[in-house]
Write an enzyme that holds these catalytic residues in place. Structure first.
Site, PDB file in Angstrom:
ATOM      1  N   ASN A  86       6.619  28.735 -31.686  1.00  0.00           N
ATOM      2  CA  ASN A  86       6.801  29.319 -30.785  1.00  0.00           C
ATOM      3  C   ASN A  86       5.718  30.031 -30.112  1.00  0.00           C
ATOM      4  O   ASN A  86       5.111  31.116 -30.813  1.00  0.00           O
ATOM      5  CB  ASN A  86       7.901  30.545 -30.948  1.00  0.00           C
ATOM      6  CG  ASN A  86       8.298  31.479 -30.078  1.00  0.00           C
ATOM      7  OD1 ASN A  86       7.962  31.190 -28.771  1.00  0.00           O
ATOM      8  ND2 ASN A  86       9.037  32.509 -30.243  1.00  0.00           N
ATOM      9  N   TRP A  87       5.438  29.625 -29.067  1.00  0.00           N
ATOM     10  CA  TRP A  87       3.738  29.997 -28.713  1.00  0.00           C
ATOM     11  C   TRP A  87       4.104  30.950 -27.694  1.00  0.00           C
ATOM     12  O   TRP A  87       2.748  31.848 -27.250  1.00  0.00           O
ATOM     13  CB  TRP A  87       3.303  28.908 -27.646  1.00  0.00           C
ATOM     14  CG  TRP A  87       2.857  27.740 -28.492  1.00  0.00           C
ATOM     15  CD1 TRP A  87       2.908  27.380 -29.703  1.00  0.00           C
ATOM     16  CD2 TRP A  87       2.219  26.413 -27.771  1.00  0.00           C
ATOM     17  NE1 TRP A  87       2.527  26.173 -30.098  1.00  0.00           N
ATOM     18  CE2 TRP A  87       2.036  25.497 -28.975  1.00  0.00           C
ATOM     19  CE3 TRP A  87       1.674  25.910 -26.625  1.00  0.00           C
ATOM     20  CZ2 TRP A  87       1.511  24.198 -28.840  1.00  0.00           C
ATOM     21  CZ3 TRP A  87       1.411  24.665 -26.424  1.00  0.00           C
ATOM     22  CH2 TRP A  87       1.238  23.923 -27.585  1.00  0.00           C
ATOM     23  N   LYS A  88       5.219  31.395 -27.432  1.00  0.00           N
ATOM     24  CA  LYS A  88       5.441  32.864 -26.771  1.00  0.00           C
ATOM     25  C   LYS A  88       4.596  32.950 -25.250  1.00  0.00           C
ATOM     26  O   LYS A  88       4.262  31.933 -24.764  1.00  0.00           O
ATOM     27  CB  LYS A  88       5.171  34.332 -27.624  1.00  0.00           C
ATOM     28  CG  LYS A  88       5.889  34.155 -28.859  1.00  0.00           C
ATOM     29  CD  LYS A  88       6.027  35.318 -29.520  1.00  0.00           C
ATOM     30  CE  LYS A  88       6.830  35.017 -30.871  1.00  0.00           C
ATOM     31  NZ  LYS A  88       6.919  36.093 -31.722  1.00  0.00           N
ATOM     32  N   HIS A 110      15.977  34.574 -28.710  1.00  0.00           N
ATOM     33  CA  HIS A 110      14.962  35.193 -29.631  1.00  0.00           C
ATOM     34  C   HIS A 110      15.107  36.819 -29.470  1.00  0.00           C
ATOM     35  O   HIS A 110      15.394  37.254 -28.540  1.00  0.00           O
ATOM     36  CB  HIS A 110      13.771  34.691 -29.012  1.00  0.00           C
ATOM     37  CG  HIS A 110      12.498  35.199 -29.969  1.00  0.00           C
ATOM     38  ND1 HIS A 110      11.893  36.338 -30.107  1.00  0.00           N
ATOM     39  CD2 HIS A 110      11.877  34.223 -31.148  1.00  0.00           C
ATOM     40  CE1 HIS A 110      11.104  36.420 -30.846  1.00  0.00           C
ATOM     41  NE2 HIS A 110      10.979  35.039 -31.568  1.00  0.00           N
ATOM     42  N   GLU A 159      13.084  38.840 -29.145  1.00  0.00           N
ATOM     43  CA  GLU A 159      12.096  39.568 -27.987  1.00  0.00           C
ATOM     44  C   GLU A 159      13.079  39.233 -26.706  1.00  0.00           C
ATOM     45  O   GLU A 159      12.874  40.363 -25.836  1.00  0.00           O
ATOM     46  CB  GLU A 159      10.852  38.729 -27.951  1.00  0.00           C
ATOM     47  CG  GLU A 159       9.841  39.323 -29.063  1.00  0.00           C
ATOM     48  CD  GLU A 159       8.849  38.168 -29.480  1.00  0.00           C
ATOM     49  OE1 GLU A 159       8.545  37.274 -28.629  1.00  0.00           O
ATOM     50  OE2 GLU A 159       8.227  38.529 -30.548  1.00  0.00           O
ATOM     51  N   GLU A 216      15.623  35.278 -38.216  1.00  0.00           N
ATOM     52  CA  GLU A 216      14.658  35.778 -38.111  1.00  0.00           C
ATOM     53  C   GLU A 216      14.841  37.477 -38.133  1.00  0.00           C
ATOM     54  O   GLU A 216      15.173  38.040 -36.913  1.00  0.00           O
ATOM     55  CB  GLU A 216      13.962  35.461 -36.656  1.00  0.00           C
ATOM     56  CG  GLU A 216      13.713  34.047 -36.397  1.00  0.00           C
ATOM     57  CD  GLU A 216      12.495  33.707 -35.507  1.00  0.00           C
ATOM     58  OE1 GLU A 216      11.484  33.347 -35.702  1.00  0.00           O
ATOM     59  OE2 GLU A 216      12.555  34.344 -34.410  1.00  0.00           O
ATOM     60  N   GLY A 262       5.959  39.073 -36.350  1.00  0.00           N
ATOM     61  CA  GLY A 262       4.676  39.596 -35.933  1.00  0.00           C
ATOM     62  C   GLY A 262       4.213  40.787 -36.792  1.00  0.00           C
ATOM     63  O   GLY A 262       3.278  41.439 -36.513  1.00  0.00           O
ATOM     64  N   SER A 277       6.632  35.998 -39.586  1.00  0.00           N
ATOM     65  CA  SER A 277       5.416  36.111 -40.283  1.00  0.00           C
ATOM     66  C   SER A 277       5.238  34.942 -41.222  1.00  0.00           C
ATOM     67  O   SER A 277       4.698  35.106 -42.514  1.00  0.00           O
ATOM     68  CB  SER A 277       5.142  37.255 -40.743  1.00  0.00           C
ATOM     69  OG  SER A 277       5.066  38.427 -39.899  1.00  0.00           O
ATOM     70  N   GLY A 289       5.526  31.909 -35.157  1.00  0.00           N
ATOM     71  CA  GLY A 289       5.075  32.463 -33.832  1.00  0.00           C
ATOM     72  C   GLY A 289       3.536  32.394 -34.027  1.00  0.00           C
ATOM     73  O   GLY A 289       2.965  31.580 -33.767  1.00  0.00           O
ATOM     74  N   GLY A 290       3.107  33.496 -34.410  1.00  0.00           N
ATOM     75  CA  GLY A 290       1.532  33.782 -34.473  1.00  0.00           C
ATOM     76  C   GLY A 290       0.795  32.449 -35.039  1.00  0.00           C
ATOM     77  O   GLY A 290      -0.240  32.078 -34.368  1.00  0.00           O
TER      78      GLY A 290
HETATM   79  P1  PGA Z   1       5.931  35.496 -36.213  1.00  0.00           P
HETATM   80  O1  PGA Z   1       7.009  35.179 -34.992  1.00  0.00           O
HETATM   81  O2  PGA Z   1       5.505  34.021 -37.096  1.00  0.00           O
HETATM   82  O3  PGA Z   1       4.572  35.769 -35.257  1.00  0.00           O
HETATM   83  O4  PGA Z   1       6.283  36.356 -36.840  1.00  0.00           O
HETATM   84  C1  PGA Z   1       8.129  34.521 -35.210  1.00  0.00           C
HETATM   85  C2  PGA Z   1       8.790  34.308 -34.021  1.00  0.00           C
HETATM   86  O5  PGA Z   1       8.868  35.102 -33.288  1.00  0.00           O
HETATM   87  O6  PGA Z   1       9.724  33.430 -33.872  1.00  0.00           O
END
Ligand code: PGA
Length: 249
Positions: A13-15, A98, A100, A166, A172, A207, A228-229
């Site tokens: 997930n490149w956000k 998600h 977010e 998640e 994050g 994470s 994500g990251g």
């Molecule tokens: P993260 O993000 O790996 O940076 O914790 C995961 C996500 O938001 O899907």
């Protein structure tokens, strides 16, 4: 790892990151670096603006996903992007619900369910995100929250979704949920789905990194990861994909 018969899945997930140039480079690097991760479904999820560019650089078995979609098929809905449009761009997957979007954009369980149905109707595989906040966990409500998020999906849960567990507090954060917590919640997700006659792959997100991937892979019922990251770093992301492939052998 759990077993639904379907291959494990690792999605990046490149956000809200990147440019056309970086999306092209990252897609090409992930395609090249996951050739030796057979048996794993690997998906990259750039922004809408970078989907076409990523599609142009797909190679091998690498798949494309979007980070969101509209709950509507077409009409006067300014700013929305439909599932059919994503399919036309080469997407096979889409992230839905998600945390977010739930927290920052006010998406509730009903909208997430409508988006899940829209994705399935368009022929996309939705990666439906569920998870509790730190306060909800501290209050002993993790199962109630995740259970309600799953129940809201209704019949869509049995139509070929992937569930991404998640925990919001691990996203994050630099520190994933503990393997025991992950195993327990994945078992709960499976039970809740089974009660509706549904079975789905359940991936973990929050994470995930090369230094904790092995402990997470050892958890019962983990069918892959939503990352994500670490997905912005091709070497780290590919290392995780290869670890998942090796674990399956
Ligand atoms: P993260 O993000 O790996 O940076 O914790 C995961 C996500 O938001 O899907």
């Amino acid at each position: 790892m759990g077993a639904t018969g379907a291959p494990p899945l690792v999605a990046g997930n490149w956000k809200l990151h990147g440019s056309l140039a970086s999306a092209a480079a990252l897609t090409a690097a992930v395609a090249a670096g996951t050739r030796d991760a057979p048996g794993v479904e690997v998906v990259v999820c750039p922004t809408f603006a970078h989907l076409q560019c990523a599609a142009d650089h797909l190679d091998g078995a690498l798949k494309l996903g979007a980070q969101d979609l509209s709950d509507r098929a077409e009409g006067a809905f300014t700013g929305e992007v439909s599932g059919a449009m994503l399919v036309e761009l080469g997407c096979s997957h889409v992230i839905v619900g998600h945390s977010e979007r739930r927290q920052l954009r006010g998406e509730d369980d009903a909208l997430v369910a409508a988006k899940t149905r829209a994705a399935l109707d368009a022929g996309l595989t939705p990666l439906v995100c569920v998870g509790e906040t730190a306060d909800e966990r501290a209050g002993g409500r993790a199962r109630a929250v995740v259970g309600a998020q799953l129940d809201a999906l209704g019949d869509a849960a049995a139509r070929g979704i992937v569930v991404a567990y998640e925990p919001v507090w691990a996203i994050g954060a630099g520190r994933s949920a503990a393997p025991g917590e992950v195993g327990e919640m994945h078992a709960f997700v499976r039970e809740r789905l089974a009660a509706r006659g549904a079975a789905a792959r359940v991936v973990y997100g929050g994470s995930v990194k090369p230094d904790n991937m092995n402990a997470l892979l050892e958890c019962d019922g983990v069918d892959g990861f939503l990352i994500g990251g670490a997905s912005l770093d091709a070497a780290a992301f590919c290392q995780i994909c290869r670890a998942v492939a090796d674990f399956r052998k």
